[in-house]
Design a protein around this motif. Sequence first.
Motif, PDB file in Angstrom:
ATOM      1  N   ASP A 201       0.818  -1.215   0.000  1.00 49.78           N
ATOM      2  CA  ASP A 201       0.000   0.000   0.000  1.00 49.78           C
ATOM      3  C   ASP A 201       0.848   1.259   0.000  1.00 49.78           C
ATOM      4  OD1 ASP A 201      -2.340  -1.474   0.041  1.00 49.78           O
ATOM      5  OD2 ASP A 201      -2.404  -1.548   2.231  1.00 49.78           O
ATOM      6  N   ARG A 217       2.112   6.755   1.319  1.00 48.66           N
ATOM      7  CA  ARG A 217       0.996   5.818   1.392  1.00 48.66           C
ATOM      8  C   ARG A 217       0.006   6.159   0.279  1.00 48.66           C
ATOM      9  NH1 ARG A 217      -0.966   2.176   5.027  1.00 48.66           N
ATOM     10  NH2 ARG A 217      -3.193   1.721   4.910  1.00 48.66           N
ATOM     11  N   THR A 219      -1.906   4.273  -3.645  1.00 43.84           N
ATOM     12  CA  THR A 219      -1.905   3.212  -4.649  1.00 43.84           C
ATOM     13  C   THR A 219      -1.232   3.756  -5.907  1.00 43.84           C
ATOM     14  OG1 THR A 219      -4.035   3.852  -5.619  1.00 43.84           O
ATOM     15  CG2 THR A 219      -4.092   2.337  -3.744  1.00 43.84           C
TER      16      THR A 219
END
Length: 281
Positions: A201, A217, A219
């Motif tokens: 992640d 953090r 995607t």
Amino acid sequence: MKENNDTQPHEGKTIRTMIVDDELLARRGLSLRLDHYADIELVAECANGREALAKIAELSPDLVFLDIQMPGINGFDVVEQMQSDDMPLVVFVTAFDKYAVEAFEVHAVDYVLKPIEDCRLETAINRVRQQMQQSDVNNQKQRLMDLITNITGKDPAQIDQLLQNGHDLSGQYPEKLSIKDSGRTTLIPVKDITWIEAAGDYMCIHSNNPKQVNVLRSTMKELESKLNPALFQRVHRSTMVNIDCIQKICSHINGEYFLILDDESKIKMSRSYRSKIKHII
């Protein structure tokens, strides 16, 4: 003398064609490619939107290859200002994947990305031939106007503002990437980012000046949407690179490549993403 193209032209019909692009080399390159099609008759080349509008009214071409990003009157403006009774078929030409969306297909027009690949040009011309056979060009302008609104989310009158930063569209993307960690925020100049790799992640952001790795953090999809697609391209399911930082490209087995970056990083590019940077291979 024109060479015969492998694809059969529309029998008995010459497609009177115009090229509209503010870049001389782009016009010349497309002209040379079109010369290989026996049914394409190049009737004019225009360097700007105002000249294009005048020539379209004068010559009534069947087809126009229309650059989107032009100073002054851009490609979308040209469509908006064309008279419906002079409306040719339009193939948009763009340097940015931002415009290469499904809407082009939905609205029965086509597009080609710069630098133009021969196979993609052939597909576009075949679609033009099919539309001419169907003789369904009466509502072409409305389809194009719907397309412009669809792909930009804006009324055509607002397109100038969308493209106000010129050819690079840089104003739509941040100059710095904000990374928060333990109450501290680090701002990384996007131009210094060399490559990005996914780790669960988290995204590992590799950058120069100074050479460092920061963890964000996010995607890959989220981060990809924040970065200029003209500069950052996926080369693997979990890797994205700054194409300006590619120093060497080394072929590997099974159609794969290794990219050597300015910081000497060696990045594997999978076959499925090869087309993303095919123009520099």
